[in-house]
Design a protein around this motif. Structure first.
Motif, mmCIF file in Angstrom:
data_model
loop_
_atom_site.group_PDB
_atom_site.id
_atom_site.type_symbol
_atom_site.label_atom_id
_atom_site.label_comp_id
_atom_site.label_asym_id
_atom_site.label_seq_id
_atom_site.Cartn_x
_atom_site.Cartn_y
_atom_site.Cartn_z
ATOM 1 N N ASP A 197 16.153 -15.867 18.822
ATOM 2 C CA ASP A 197 16.057 -14.384 18.701
ATOM 3 C C ASP A 197 16.320 -14.128 19.752
ATOM 4 O O ASP A 197 17.510 -12.985 19.237
ATOM 5 C CB ASP A 197 15.705 -13.904 17.072
ATOM 6 N N ALA A 198 15.637 -14.230 20.566
ATOM 7 C CA ALA A 198 16.234 -13.010 21.516
ATOM 8 C C ALA A 198 16.870 -13.099 22.359
ATOM 9 O O ALA A 198 17.763 -14.185 22.748
ATOM 10 C CB ALA A 198 14.687 -13.516 22.859
ATOM 11 N N GLN A 199 17.401 -12.568 23.027
ATOM 12 C CA GLN A 199 19.075 -11.865 24.554
ATOM 13 C C GLN A 199 18.486 -11.542 25.575
ATOM 14 O O GLN A 199 19.189 -11.559 26.341
ATOM 15 C CB GLN A 199 19.539 -10.820 23.506
ATOM 16 N N HIS A 200 16.790 -10.619 25.440
ATOM 17 C CA HIS A 200 16.325 -9.525 26.506
ATOM 18 C C HIS A 200 15.514 -10.324 26.725
ATOM 19 O O HIS A 200 14.597 -11.208 26.084
ATOM 20 C CB HIS A 200 16.393 -7.938 26.077
ATOM 21 N N THR A 201 14.886 -10.730 28.311
ATOM 22 C CA THR A 201 13.800 -11.526 28.413
ATOM 23 C C THR A 201 12.324 -10.681 28.090
ATOM 24 O O THR A 201 11.295 -11.041 28.318
ATOM 25 C CB THR A 201 13.806 -11.309 30.385
ATOM 26 N N GLY A 202 12.546 -9.214 27.768
ATOM 27 C CA GLY A 202 10.923 -8.823 27.193
ATOM 28 C C GLY A 202 10.418 -9.030 26.310
ATOM 29 O O GLY A 202 9.725 -9.622 26.116
ATOM 30 N N GLU A 203 11.981 -9.353 25.068
ATOM 31 C CA GLU A 203 11.224 -9.648 23.880
ATOM 32 C C GLU A 203 11.155 -11.031 23.795
ATOM 33 O O GLU A 203 9.856 -11.468 23.709
ATOM 34 C CB GLU A 203 12.519 -10.101 23.268
ATOM 35 N N VAL A 204 11.038 -12.684 25.150
ATOM 36 C CA VAL A 204 10.329 -14.038 24.850
ATOM 37 C C VAL A 204 9.206 -13.595 25.872
ATOM 38 O O VAL A 204 8.124 -14.054 25.753
ATOM 39 C CB VAL A 204 11.615 -14.934 25.930
ATOM 40 N N TYR A 205 8.489 -11.999 26.320
ATOM 41 C CA TYR A 205 7.588 -11.941 27.114
ATOM 42 C C TYR A 205 6.420 -11.923 26.106
ATOM 43 O O TYR A 205 5.937 -12.330 26.607
ATOM 44 C CB TYR A 205 7.635 -11.376 28.229
ATOM 45 N N GLY A 206 7.142 -10.843 25.501
ATOM 46 C CA GLY A 206 6.066 -10.559 24.594
ATOM 47 C C GLY A 206 6.143 -12.208 23.263
ATOM 48 O O GLY A 206 4.534 -11.905 23.146
ATOM 49 N N ALA A 207 7.128 -12.354 22.960
ATOM 50 C CA ALA A 207 6.449 -13.362 22.836
ATOM 51 C C ALA A 207 4.898 -14.376 23.374
ATOM 52 O O ALA A 207 4.312 -15.008 22.333
ATOM 53 C CB ALA A 207 7.648 -14.274 21.724
ATOM 54 N N LEU A 208 5.262 -14.671 24.416
ATOM 55 C CA LEU A 208 4.537 -15.436 25.346
ATOM 56 C C LEU A 208 2.969 -14.620 25.308
ATOM 57 O O LEU A 208 1.778 -15.535 25.767
ATOM 58 C CB LEU A 208 5.115 -15.596 26.548
ATOM 59 N N LEU A 209 3.252 -13.563 26.044
ATOM 60 C CA LEU A 209 1.949 -12.042 25.782
ATOM 61 C C LEU A 209 1.155 -12.782 24.396
ATOM 62 O O LEU A 209 0.354 -12.549 24.701
ATOM 63 C CB LEU A 209 2.525 -10.905 26.037
ATOM 64 N N GLU A 210 1.685 -12.967 23.435
ATOM 65 C CA GLU A 210 1.247 -13.022 22.247
ATOM 66 C C GLU A 210 0.467 -14.121 21.735
ATOM 67 O O GLU A 210 -1.121 -14.368 21.578
ATOM 68 C CB GLU A 210 2.159 -12.474 20.956
ATOM 69 N N ALA A 211 1.199 -14.961 22.248
ATOM 70 C CA ALA A 211 0.395 -16.189 22.485
ATOM 71 C C ALA A 211 -1.526 -16.487 23.500
ATOM 72 O O ALA A 211 -1.796 -17.523 22.858
ATOM 73 C CB ALA A 211 1.865 -17.635 22.754
#
Length: 315
Positions: A197-211
């Protein structure tokens, strides 16, 4: 709809315009269907009216909720931008931006694509403990990077910069609001959905960081897997057999490797920087016409205004 159509027609030719036109027409058909359903049910008494009407309306309302960002964004494309710096002044500021980047004193604030398909970046230029907000065109650090303007504040820079066009999506058929039950025993499914669902890199960064988060009650998936493997190593060692000891040694090494992997994932996530998906990654229409559309894409200019940040993909 008319404003969105007019905005697309006024933009320089680009390969994603046809997809935008199709999406605008798709949303217009959804609107007509919504009106038809409401008109047809207007004479029915409540509550039967709601029970019949809501399931019929839901697919069209959902499509609007998921794709309205493109329509509203296109309708705002008429905002004028300040003229860019020119000549020696632009070269001087561009040289300062490159020098600051090499020193580590150019901090990216935000990034988007303009109607001319240029990658626009707002960044802080740090010189002598003073901050200047730069508007940059082209990928930061590339030979194509140039300074369009310099400003005292972010809000001033945003008003002067070329307005953003709608961001792209990773998967054209992805429906972010569609219900997808996520089993509690597989929480990684939610993180995968957030990346889809991401469009901005910040959203992907947040998902990876949570992992990879390894502290507090919100420990990530990878540290928990590492703990599982480490516990399994202790169990294998407790068997007091050679086979168990061999398995324990392997599992211990794997647990350590998972820890290293978590650090590498966090580092790679940080390397994403600030960015958005290019606008040619446009959602597919939900309600396409049965016959091919007669609208044709405009003939692209012989010389592109700015190179795309990746290899071209023909739709």
């Amino acid at each position: 709809m008319a404003a969105a159509h007019a905005a697309v027609d006024a933009l320089p030719p680009a390969r994603h315009h046809t997809a935008w036109w199709e999406l605008i027409d798709d949303m217009a058909r959804a609107t007509d269907t919504i009106r038809s359903i409401l008109d047809a049910s207007s004479g029915q008494p409540e509550p039967n009216d709601a029970r019949i009407r809501e399931p019929q309306l839901w697919p069209y309302v959902l499509a609007w909720a998921e794709r309205s960002f493109i329509i509203s964004n296109l309708a705002e494309q008429h905002r004028p931008a300040a003229p860019p710096l020119s000549g020696l002044d632009q070269q001087r500021w561009t040289d300062r931006a490159h020098a600051a980047l090499q020193r580590g004193d150019l901090d990216t604030i935000d990034v988007w694509y303009s109607g001319r398909n240029e990658l626009i970046t707002l960044a802080y230029l740090i010189e002598h403990e003073e901050l200047t907000v730069l508007t940059l065109s082209g990928e930061v650090g590339s030979e194509q990077m140039r300074v369009l303007g310099h400003h005292a504040t972010e809000s001033e820079a945003e008003r002067a910069a070329p307005p953003p066009v709608p961001m792209g999506v990773l998967r054209p058929g992805f429906a972010p609001f569609q219900h997808r039950p996520s089993p509690p025993q597989v929480p990684v499914a939610e993180l995968i959905r957030r990346v889809d669902d991401a469009q901005h890199t910040g959203e992907v960064y947040g998902a990876l960081l949570e992992a990879v988060e390894d502290s507090g009650p919100s420990r990530g998936l990878l540290p928990r897997v590492s703990e599982l493997v480490d516990r399994a190593a202790s169990f294998a060692d407790a068997l007091e057999t050679r086979q168990g000891q061999r398995a324990a040694a392997r599992l211990t090494v794997l647990a350590r490797q998972l820890g290293v992997l978590a650090g590498e994932i966090e580092s790679a996530a940080e390397d994403l920087g600030v960015g958005v998906l290019p606008p040619h990654r446009t959602p597919r229409p939900v309600f396409p016409e049965t016959a091919p559309s007669a609208r044709q894409a405009p003939t692209p200019a012989a010389t592109p205004i700015a190179p795309l940040p990746g290899p071209a993909r023909h739709r």
